[in-house]
Design a protein around this motif. Structure first.
Motif, PDB file in Angstrom:
ATOM      1  N   GLU A  83      67.699  -7.075 -78.966  1.00 47.18           N
ATOM      2  CA  GLU A  83      69.075  -6.336 -78.627  1.00 47.18           C
ATOM      3  C   GLU A  83      70.102  -7.292 -78.384  1.00 47.18           C
ATOM      4  O   GLU A  83      69.876  -8.365 -78.014  1.00 47.18           O
ATOM      5  CB  GLU A  83      68.739  -5.324 -77.225  1.00 47.18           C
ATOM      6  CG  GLU A  83      67.676  -4.269 -77.223  1.00 47.18           C
ATOM      7  CD  GLU A  83      67.441  -3.755 -76.060  1.00 47.18           C
ATOM      8  OE1 GLU A  83      68.385  -3.950 -75.029  1.00 47.18           O
ATOM      9  OE2 GLU A  83      66.529  -3.105 -75.806  1.00 47.18           O
ATOM     10  N   SER A  84      71.269  -6.988 -78.695  1.00 47.59           N
ATOM     11  CA  SER A  84      72.616  -7.620 -78.477  1.00 47.59           C
ATOM     12  C   SER A  84      73.168  -6.788 -77.201  1.00 47.59           C
ATOM     13  O   SER A  84      73.518  -5.734 -77.597  1.00 47.59           O
ATOM     14  CB  SER A  84      73.513  -7.602 -79.828  1.00 47.59           C
ATOM     15  OG  SER A  84      72.685  -8.331 -80.760  1.00 47.59           O
ATOM     16  N   ILE A  85      73.714  -7.585 -76.214  1.00 47.30           N
ATOM     17  CA  ILE A  85      74.336  -7.038 -75.087  1.00 47.30           C
ATOM     18  C   ILE A  85      75.644  -7.663 -75.046  1.00 47.30           C
ATOM     19  O   ILE A  85      75.693  -8.856 -75.195  1.00 47.30           O
ATOM     20  CB  ILE A  85      73.389  -7.152 -73.846  1.00 47.30           C
ATOM     21  CG1 ILE A  85      72.071  -6.462 -74.234  1.00 47.30           C
ATOM     22  CG2 ILE A  85      73.902  -6.665 -72.733  1.00 47.30           C
ATOM     23  CD1 ILE A  85      70.885  -6.851 -73.195  1.00 47.30           C
ATOM     24  N   GLU A  86      76.671  -6.887 -74.809  1.00 37.14           N
ATOM     25  CA  GLU A  86      78.126  -7.525 -74.637  1.00 37.14           C
ATOM     26  C   GLU A  86      78.708  -7.043 -73.446  1.00 37.14           C
ATOM     27  O   GLU A  86      78.329  -6.080 -72.760  1.00 37.14           O
ATOM     28  CB  GLU A  86      79.018  -6.859 -75.849  1.00 37.14           C
ATOM     29  CG  GLU A  86      78.362  -7.302 -77.285  1.00 37.14           C
ATOM     30  CD  GLU A  86      78.921  -6.575 -78.253  1.00 37.14           C
ATOM     31  OE1 GLU A  86      79.802  -5.640 -78.084  1.00 37.14           O
ATOM     32  OE2 GLU A  86      78.686  -6.768 -79.468  1.00 37.14           O
ATOM     33  N   GLY A  87      79.747  -7.922 -73.024  1.00 40.48           N
ATOM     34  CA  GLY A  87      80.566  -7.391 -71.878  1.00 40.48           C
ATOM     35  C   GLY A  87      81.628  -8.158 -71.488  1.00 40.48           C
ATOM     36  O   GLY A  87      82.023  -9.100 -72.464  1.00 40.48           O
ATOM     37  N   GLY A  88      82.380  -8.171 -70.480  1.00 43.16           N
ATOM     38  CA  GLY A  88      83.500  -8.563 -70.169  1.00 43.16           C
ATOM     39  C   GLY A  88      84.735  -7.910 -70.582  1.00 43.16           C
ATOM     40  O   GLY A  88      84.575  -6.677 -71.131  1.00 43.16           O
ATOM     41  N   ARG A  89      85.939  -8.467 -70.562  1.00 42.64           N
ATOM     42  CA  ARG A  89      87.224  -7.912 -70.810  1.00 42.64           C
ATOM     43  C   ARG A  89      88.202  -8.860 -71.564  1.00 42.64           C
ATOM     44  O   ARG A  89      88.235  -9.887 -71.097  1.00 42.64           O
ATOM     45  CB  ARG A  89      88.053  -7.353 -69.590  1.00 42.64           C
ATOM     46  CG  ARG A  89      89.162  -6.486 -70.099  1.00 42.64           C
ATOM     47  CD  ARG A  89      89.875  -5.847 -68.915  1.00 42.64           C
ATOM     48  NE  ARG A  89      88.869  -5.034 -68.259  1.00 42.64           N
ATOM     49  CZ  ARG A  89      89.194  -3.810 -67.486  1.00 42.64           C
ATOM     50  NH1 ARG A  89      90.615  -3.829 -66.855  1.00 42.64           N
ATOM     51  NH2 ARG A  89      88.294  -3.084 -67.101  1.00 42.64           N
ATOM     52  N   PHE A  90      88.802  -8.596 -72.770  1.00 42.23           N
ATOM     53  CA  PHE A  90      89.454  -9.376 -73.583  1.00 42.23           C
ATOM     54  C   PHE A  90      90.548 -10.187 -72.373  1.00 42.23           C
ATOM     55  O   PHE A  90      91.258  -9.586 -71.801  1.00 42.23           O
ATOM     56  CB  PHE A  90      90.095  -8.773 -74.579  1.00 42.23           C
ATOM     57  CG  PHE A  90      90.982  -9.546 -75.589  1.00 42.23           C
ATOM     58  CD1 PHE A  90      90.337 -10.454 -76.750  1.00 42.23           C
ATOM     59  CD2 PHE A  90      92.484  -9.711 -75.178  1.00 42.23           C
ATOM     60  CE1 PHE A  90      90.902 -11.159 -77.544  1.00 42.23           C
ATOM     61  CE2 PHE A  90      92.970 -10.613 -76.129  1.00 42.23           C
ATOM     62  CZ  PHE A  90      92.596 -11.330 -77.053  1.00 42.23           C
ATOM     63  N   PRO A  91      90.864 -11.232 -72.492  1.00 46.19           N
ATOM     64  CA  PRO A  91      90.022 -12.246 -73.603  1.00 46.19           C
ATOM     65  C   PRO A  91      88.781 -12.853 -73.094  1.00 46.19           C
ATOM     66  O   PRO A  91      88.277 -13.829 -73.799  1.00 46.19           O
ATOM     67  CB  PRO A  91      91.243 -13.176 -73.838  1.00 46.19           C
ATOM     68  CG  PRO A  91      91.635 -13.484 -72.422  1.00 46.19           C
ATOM     69  CD  PRO A  91      91.878 -11.925 -71.621  1.00 46.19           C
ATOM     70  N   ASP A  92      88.250 -12.388 -71.864  1.00 45.35           N
ATOM     71  CA  ASP A  92      86.913 -13.184 -71.503  1.00 45.35           C
ATOM     72  C   ASP A  92      85.883 -12.233 -71.712  1.00 45.35           C
ATOM     73  O   ASP A  92      85.371 -11.705 -70.860  1.00 45.35           O
ATOM     74  CB  ASP A  92      87.088 -13.345 -69.955  1.00 45.35           C
ATOM     75  CG  ASP A  92      88.490 -14.037 -69.492  1.00 45.35           C
ATOM     76  OD1 ASP A  92      88.579 -15.355 -70.110  1.00 45.35           O
ATOM     77  OD2 ASP A  92      89.203 -13.811 -68.562  1.00 45.35           O
ATOM     78  N   VAL A  93      85.474 -12.444 -72.951  1.00 46.20           N
ATOM     79  CA  VAL A  93      84.312 -11.611 -73.418  1.00 46.20           C
ATOM     80  C   VAL A  93      83.180 -12.435 -73.731  1.00 46.20           C
ATOM     81  O   VAL A  93      83.247 -13.647 -74.021  1.00 46.20           O
ATOM     82  CB  VAL A  93      84.666 -10.693 -74.594  1.00 46.20           C
ATOM     83  CG1 VAL A  93      85.702  -9.964 -74.455  1.00 46.20           C
ATOM     84  CG2 VAL A  93      85.195 -11.937 -75.908  1.00 46.20           C
ATOM     85  N   TRP A  94      81.847 -12.095 -73.792  1.00 48.34           N
ATOM     86  CA  TRP A  94      80.694 -12.601 -73.759  1.00 48.34           C
ATOM     87  C   TRP A  94      79.594 -11.655 -74.219  1.00 48.34           C
ATOM     88  O   TRP A  94      79.900 -10.448 -74.117  1.00 48.34           O
ATOM     89  CB  TRP A  94      80.299 -13.083 -72.407  1.00 48.34           C
ATOM     90  CG  TRP A  94      80.176 -12.214 -71.213  1.00 48.34           C
ATOM     91  CD1 TRP A  94      81.075 -12.012 -70.416  1.00 48.34           C
ATOM     92  CD2 TRP A  94      79.205 -11.416 -71.185  1.00 48.34           C
ATOM     93  NE1 TRP A  94      80.762 -10.859 -69.628  1.00 48.34           N
ATOM     94  CE2 TRP A  94      79.191 -10.506 -69.955  1.00 48.34           C
ATOM     95  CE3 TRP A  94      77.681 -10.994 -71.744  1.00 48.34           C
ATOM     96  CZ2 TRP A  94      78.609  -9.667 -69.713  1.00 48.34           C
ATOM     97  CZ3 TRP A  94      76.924 -10.027 -71.149  1.00 48.34           C
ATOM     98  CH2 TRP A  94      77.478  -9.317 -70.126  1.00 48.34           C
TER      99      TRP A  94
END
Length: 207
Positions: free
Chosen positions: A39-50
């Motif tokens: 699984e690919s898991i994403e988070g954060g808020r632009f510009p601090d995304v990961w």
């Protein structure tokens, strides 16, 4: 269980070769059925995304609910490697094992036949690694005896966000997480992850 998977998510590219190797080894033709998932898991808020990848399969828990809840003994633990195995001749397809698994790692095919990772026990008997480990191009997934983890165990955890590796069941997956995946102050969930909802619900109802 004296053996374990060690997964370094910092090295994982999300290529899903482990997933494909598992499907090939087990001759799985159903497009949505696999005993190892990535699984690919994403988070954060632009510009601090990961983002990070998570590779997992059956955890062959030392305290396996699938064994405890199986009414016929079809789910059992073999003694040489300590893995959780399934005897198709004893299975009545009640699917208790599917319902109680905290990790959503037991499945059924279109004929309601139970499917789960058997740790490639036929390969282990030959002194080889599971197919998923041998196929990993970045060597982020390893299989070894727990007492040989050594320095790898220093920063390894059983639980990351979106994957509740409850110590109650003693899973065999040790994870080297990126900092964003670490569980802090009980914050285990990332929004909009349908897979997490099912796993976390299973954890809660089996406490």
């Amino acid at each position: 269980m004296k053996y374990c998977f060690y997964y370094d998510m910092r090295r994982c590219s999300g290529c899903k070769v482990c997933h494909i190797a598992c499907r090939d080894k087990n001759r799985m033709n159903a497009p949505n059925l696999s005993l190892r998932k990535v699984e690919s898991i994403e988070g954060g808020r632009f510009p601090d995304v990961w983002s990070y990848n998570l590779s997992y399969s059956c955890n062959h828990c030392e305290k396996a609910l699938c064994i405890d809840k199986c009414p016929t003994g079809a789910m059992y633990r073999e003694t040489k490697f300590g893995s959780v195995q399934w005897n198709k001749n004893k299975c009545i397809s009640c699917h208790n094992c599917i319902r109680v698994c905290p990790y959503n790692a037991v499945h059924a095919d279109k004929d309601r036949i139970v499917q789960k990772c058997d740790l490639c026990i036929d390969l282990l008997e030959k002194g080889q690694s599971p197919a998923c480990v041998s196929a990993c191009s970045t060597r982020s997934l390893k299989f070894m005896e727990k007492n040989k983890l050594g320095s790898l165990n220093k920063d390894a955890v059983l639980e990351v966000k979106n994957y509740p590796g409850n110590k109650k069941y003693k899973p065999i997956l040790y994870i080297k997480p990126i900092k964003e995946a670490k569980v802090k102050n009980g914050n285990k969930k990332i929004k909009n992850d349908k897979n997490f909802k099912k796993r976390s619900n299973n954890i809660e109802k089996n406490k």
